[in-house]
Design an enzyme around this catalytic site. Sequence first.
Site, PDB file in Angstrom:
ATOM      1  NE  ARG A   1      -4.021  -2.032   0.304  1.00 43.43           N
ATOM      2  CZ  ARG A   1      -4.001  -3.287  -0.148  1.00 43.43           C
ATOM      3  NH1 ARG A   1      -2.925  -3.754  -0.770  1.00 43.43           N
ATOM      4  NH2 ARG A   1      -5.042  -4.076   0.010  1.00 43.43           N
TER       5      ARG A   1
ATOM      6  CB  SER B   1      -8.708  -1.761   4.123  1.00 45.26           C
ATOM      7  OG  SER B   1      -9.008  -3.053   3.691  1.00 45.26           O
TER       8      SER B   1
ATOM      9  CD  GLU C   1      -5.894   0.789   1.951  1.00 48.41           C
ATOM     10  OE1 GLU C   1      -5.675  -0.336   2.391  1.00 48.41           O
ATOM     11  OE2 GLU C   1      -6.705   1.017   1.028  1.00 48.41           O
TER      12      GLU C   1
HETATM   13  P1  FAD Z   1      -8.871   8.446  -5.352  1.00 48.17           P
HETATM   14  O1  FAD Z   1      -9.552   8.000  -4.128  1.00 48.17           O
HETATM   15  O2  FAD Z   1      -9.584   9.433  -6.213  1.00 48.17           O
HETATM   16  O3  FAD Z   1      -7.438   9.025  -4.977  1.00 48.17           O
HETATM   17  C1  FAD Z   1      -6.595   8.342  -4.086  1.00 48.17           C
HETATM   18  C2  FAD Z   1      -5.278   9.117  -3.943  1.00 48.17           C
HETATM   19  O4  FAD Z   1      -4.576   9.089  -5.194  1.00 48.17           O
HETATM   20  C3  FAD Z   1      -5.480  10.619  -3.650  1.00 48.17           C
HETATM   21  O5  FAD Z   1      -4.413  11.041  -2.836  1.00 48.17           O
HETATM   22  C4  FAD Z   1      -5.408  11.278  -5.009  1.00 48.17           C
HETATM   23  O6  FAD Z   1      -4.960  12.622  -4.948  1.00 48.17           O
HETATM   24  C5  FAD Z   1      -4.387  10.397  -5.720  1.00 48.17           C
HETATM   25  N1  FAD Z   1      -4.618  10.307  -7.164  1.00 48.17           N
HETATM   26  C6  FAD Z   1      -5.703   9.759  -7.781  1.00 48.17           C
HETATM   27  N2  FAD Z   1      -5.530   9.792  -9.111  1.00 48.17           N
HETATM   28  C7  FAD Z   1      -4.331  10.378  -9.335  1.00 48.17           C
HETATM   29  C8  FAD Z   1      -3.601  10.697 -10.517  1.00 48.17           C
HETATM   30  N3  FAD Z   1      -4.061  10.442 -11.734  1.00 48.17           N
HETATM   31  N4  FAD Z   1      -2.394  11.311 -10.371  1.00 48.17           N
HETATM   32  C9  FAD Z   1      -1.911  11.605  -9.146  1.00 48.17           C
HETATM   33  N5  FAD Z   1      -2.564  11.316  -7.989  1.00 48.17           N
HETATM   34  C10 FAD Z   1      -3.747  10.715  -8.089  1.00 48.17           C
HETATM   35  N6  FAD Z   1      -7.537  -0.874  -2.514  1.00 48.17           N
HETATM   36  C11 FAD Z   1      -6.700  -1.911  -2.645  1.00 48.17           C
HETATM   37  O7  FAD Z   1      -5.485  -1.737  -2.794  1.00 48.17           O
HETATM   38  N7  FAD Z   1      -7.154  -3.207  -2.591  1.00 48.17           N
HETATM   39  C12 FAD Z   1      -8.450  -3.497  -2.427  1.00 48.17           C
HETATM   40  O8  FAD Z   1      -8.816  -4.660  -2.398  1.00 48.17           O
HETATM   41  C13 FAD Z   1      -9.372  -2.421  -2.292  1.00 48.17           C
HETATM   42  N8  FAD Z   1     -10.681  -2.663  -2.097  1.00 48.17           N
HETATM   43  C14 FAD Z   1     -11.558  -1.633  -1.961  1.00 48.17           C
HETATM   44  C15 FAD Z   1     -12.902  -1.923  -1.771  1.00 48.17           C
HETATM   45  C16 FAD Z   1     -13.829  -0.902  -1.645  1.00 48.17           C
HETATM   46  C17 FAD Z   1     -15.289  -1.234  -1.446  1.00 48.17           C
HETATM   47  C18 FAD Z   1     -13.396   0.458  -1.723  1.00 48.17           C
HETATM   48  C19 FAD Z   1     -14.410   1.570  -1.640  1.00 48.17           C
HETATM   49  C20 FAD Z   1     -12.052   0.756  -1.893  1.00 48.17           C
HETATM   50  C21 FAD Z   1     -11.116  -0.294  -2.009  1.00 48.17           C
HETATM   51  N9  FAD Z   1      -9.738  -0.051  -2.179  1.00 48.17           N
HETATM   52  C22 FAD Z   1      -8.870  -1.091  -2.342  1.00 48.17           C
HETATM   53  C23 FAD Z   1      -9.217   1.326  -2.160  1.00 48.17           C
HETATM   54  C24 FAD Z   1      -9.320   2.053  -3.528  1.00 48.17           C
HETATM   55  O9  FAD Z   1     -10.243   1.425  -4.360  1.00 48.17           O
HETATM   56  C25 FAD Z   1      -7.986   2.101  -4.242  1.00 48.17           C
HETATM   57  O10 FAD Z   1      -7.032   2.760  -3.436  1.00 48.17           O
HETATM   58  C26 FAD Z   1      -8.070   2.832  -5.588  1.00 48.17           C
HETATM   59  O11 FAD Z   1      -6.881   2.669  -6.311  1.00 48.17           O
HETATM   60  C27 FAD Z   1      -8.373   4.305  -5.458  1.00 48.17           C
HETATM   61  O12 FAD Z   1      -8.614   4.810  -6.757  1.00 48.17           O
HETATM   62  P2  FAD Z   1      -9.373   6.161  -7.012  1.00 48.17           P
HETATM   63  O13 FAD Z   1      -9.297   6.465  -8.470  1.00 48.17           O
HETATM   64  O14 FAD Z   1     -10.712   6.115  -6.422  1.00 48.17           O
HETATM   65  O15 FAD Z   1      -8.438   7.181  -6.218  1.00 48.17           O
HETATM   66  N1  EPU Z   2     -10.647 -10.694   9.980  1.00 53.62           N
HETATM   67  C1  EPU Z   2     -11.339 -10.763  11.180  1.00 53.62           C
HETATM   68  N2  EPU Z   2     -12.383  -9.908  11.344  1.00 53.62           N
HETATM   69  C2  EPU Z   2     -12.766  -9.021  10.400  1.00 53.62           C
HETATM   70  C3  EPU Z   2     -12.046  -8.944   9.169  1.00 53.62           C
HETATM   71  C4  EPU Z   2     -10.983  -9.811   8.997  1.00 53.62           C
HETATM   72  O1  EPU Z   2     -11.026 -11.552  12.057  1.00 53.62           O
HETATM   73  O2  EPU Z   2     -13.744  -8.293  10.626  1.00 53.62           O
HETATM   74  C5  EPU Z   2      -9.547 -11.660   9.761  1.00 53.62           C
HETATM   75  C6  EPU Z   2      -9.981 -12.747   8.772  1.00 53.62           C
HETATM   76  O3  EPU Z   2     -10.631 -13.783   9.399  1.00 53.62           O
HETATM   77  C7  EPU Z   2      -8.660 -13.175   8.192  1.00 53.62           C
HETATM   78  C8  EPU Z   2      -7.847 -11.886   8.192  1.00 53.62           C
HETATM   79  O4  EPU Z   2      -8.462 -11.012   9.134  1.00 53.62           O
HETATM   80  O5  EPU Z   2      -8.040 -14.087   9.049  1.00 53.62           O
HETATM   81  C9  EPU Z   2      -7.744 -11.238   6.834  1.00 53.62           C
HETATM   82  O6  EPU Z   2      -9.030 -10.869   6.366  1.00 53.62           O
HETATM   83  P1  EPU Z   2      -9.381 -10.667   4.812  1.00 53.62           P
HETATM   84  O7  EPU Z   2      -8.896 -11.837   4.018  1.00 53.62           O
HETATM   85  O8  EPU Z   2     -10.817 -10.291   4.724  1.00 53.62           O
HETATM   86  O9  EPU Z   2      -8.488  -9.482   4.326  1.00 53.62           O
HETATM   87  P2  EPU Z   2      -8.048  -8.132   5.014  1.00 53.62           P
HETATM   88  O10 EPU Z   2      -6.669  -8.294   5.543  1.00 53.62           O
HETATM   89  O11 EPU Z   2      -9.082  -7.668   5.969  1.00 53.62           O
HETATM   90  C10 EPU Z   2      -6.901  -7.239   2.870  1.00 53.62           C
HETATM   91  C11 EPU Z   2      -6.804  -5.931   2.153  1.00 53.62           C
HETATM   92  C12 EPU Z   2      -8.007  -5.736   1.253  1.00 53.62           C
HETATM   93  C13 EPU Z   2      -8.026  -6.854   0.227  1.00 53.62           C
HETATM   94  C14 EPU Z   2      -8.111  -8.190   0.975  1.00 53.62           C
HETATM   95  C15 EPU Z   2      -7.997  -9.369   0.037  1.00 53.62           C
HETATM   96  C16 EPU Z   2      -5.504  -4.395   3.478  1.00 53.62           C
HETATM   97  C17 EPU Z   2      -5.501  -3.225   4.384  1.00 53.62           C
HETATM   98  N3  EPU Z   2      -6.697  -4.832   3.087  1.00 53.62           N
HETATM   99  O12 EPU Z   2      -8.014  -7.168   3.750  1.00 53.62           O
HETATM  100  O13 EPU Z   2      -7.849  -4.494   0.561  1.00 53.62           O
HETATM  101  O14 EPU Z   2      -9.106  -6.727  -0.655  1.00 53.62           O
HETATM  102  O15 EPU Z   2      -7.020  -8.299   1.914  1.00 53.62           O
HETATM  103  O16 EPU Z   2      -6.702  -9.471  -0.441  1.00 53.62           O
HETATM  104  O17 EPU Z   2      -4.439  -4.893   3.122  1.00 53.62           O
HETATM  105  C18 EPU Z   2      -8.308  -2.165   0.676  1.00 53.62           C
HETATM  106  O18 EPU Z   2      -7.085  -1.987   0.663  1.00 53.62           O
HETATM  107  O19 EPU Z   2      -9.136  -1.215   0.680  1.00 53.62           O
HETATM  108  C19 EPU Z   2      -8.820  -3.527   0.679  1.00 53.62           C
HETATM  109  C20 EPU Z   2     -10.123  -3.810   0.753  1.00 53.62           C
END
Ligand code: FAD
Ligand code: EPU
Length: 337
Positions: free
Chosen positions: A161, A236, A333
């Site tokens: 991240r 997250s 994050e």
């Molecule tokens: P924004 O939220 O619009 O911007 C994020 C940051 O990047 C800001 O600081 C912004 O200024 C900067 N930025 C954006 N675009 C540019 C650009 N073109 N040039 C320079 N700076 C820029 N993230 C994960 O890594 N893994 C996950 O599994 C994951 N799951 C998610 C699930 C949900 C339901 C949600 C809501 C979010 C999740 N995220 C996850 C977080 C998010 O989706 C990612 O971080 C995504 O890449 C953000 O993209 P965005 O275009 O919305 O960025």
């Molecule tokens: N867990 C709990 N309670 C909860 C949630 C999770 O006990 O409420 C435990 C689960 O049981 C498991 C562990 O935590 O043992 C990991 O959980 P999970 O696999 O759901 O993933 P996570 O660590 O909670 C991360 C990323 C997600 C990504 C998933 C899948 C981060 C901060 N988050 O979540 O990314 O989608 O793994 O790879 O690394 C994001 O960055 O926004 C995001 C959603």
Amino acid sequence: MLHSNTSLKPHNTFGVDVSAAYYAEFDSIKRLAELLEQKKDLPLFILGGGSNILFTKDYKGLVLKNEILGFKTVEESNNSVVVEAGAGMNWHAFVLKCIDLNYGGVENLSLIPGNIGASPMQNIGAYGVEIKDVFEYLDAVHIETGEVKRFYKTDCAFGYRESVFKRKLKGKYIICHVAYRLNKNNHLLNTSYGAIETELKNNNIERPTIRDVSNAVIAIRQSKLPDPNKIGNAGSFFKNPVVPQKTLQVLLETHPNIPHYPAPNNEAKLAAGWLIEQAGWKGKTFEGRFGVHKKQALVLVNYNNAKGKEILSLSDQIIADVAHKFDVSLEREVNIL
Ligand code: FAD
Ligand code: EPU
């Protein structure tokens, strides 16, 4: 066109209602250059899909939404292809397009909200894959000089991240195009993480394709993460903490079931969701308006018109409580503004 006093509510997945003093969208580097010229001395914020931001107050400067589109092949060999996409392209649309073309490498990253331009910002990751695994280069405009610079993987300091754009080069560049190297055949599937294998088995899939893996990831994500179109959230809210082995050993003495995973440099990654759940926060709501998601304790949610400051304050309380109960520091994050 430069708009004044624009609501950012439709532009952030938390659905927080704040405004930007000035707001504009650009769909080309030329248009961006014109806007940067106009901006003069205003503070600048670059917006993608708004899915990793918590706005805690009105933004007094200029918010520029990157809407540069495009998807093209820039290099192709027998085995791999390099595709370049505009920063404004939706990330999941990009993943689906790659799958349609049978290009493998990003299928585990299905359904992550947001746009291409932000994908390198925090080196998005899920289900055992991070974009650094397939990243080729990105082109970005320097905000002060307007020059376009190409960054390769070694320039980006990708980590969990993390990237140079969140650290040393924070606020200095606008990412306009990103290129990924994908596999054309002999796909190396990564199904070992989380529930992917179980999901495939439940659907009687013995020889999965990249689309099967994508569908499995989509199903798992939909079963535990709230849909931002229905419940405001930014995924997250905290990172999973990475701690020295010594800290893990101390925690294991009192919590033998604590989930932990190997991390680089012989450190250990803990599950922030587990720590927050054990501390008693999972599913808590405050005035029925915001709280901690009931299926995923790592996700803070806005049910009904919460203010960014209220959600930030909840995150402060969670950080303090987890530190008190486990002596582990949680880091946010989500980008706080
Ligand atoms: P924004 O939220 O619009 O911007 C994020 C940051 O990047 C800001 O600081 C912004 O200024 C900067 N930025 C954006 N675009 C540019 C650009 N073109 N040039 C320079 N700076 C820029 N993230 C994960 O890594 N893994 C996950 O599994 C994951 N799951 C998610 C699930 C949900 C339901 C949600 C809501 C979010 C999740 N995220 C996850 C977080 C998010 O989706 C990612 O971080 C995504 O890449 C953000 O993209 P965005 O275009 O919305 O960025
Ligand atoms: N867990 C709990 N309670 C909860 C949630 C999770 O006990 O409420 C435990 C689960 O049981 C498991 C562990 O935590 O043992 C990991 O959980 P999970 O696999 O759901 O993933 P996570 O660590 O909670 C991360 C990323 C997600 C990504 C998933 C899948 C981060 C901060 N988050 O979540 O990314 O989608 O793994 O790879 O690394 C994001 O960055 O926004 C995001 C959603």
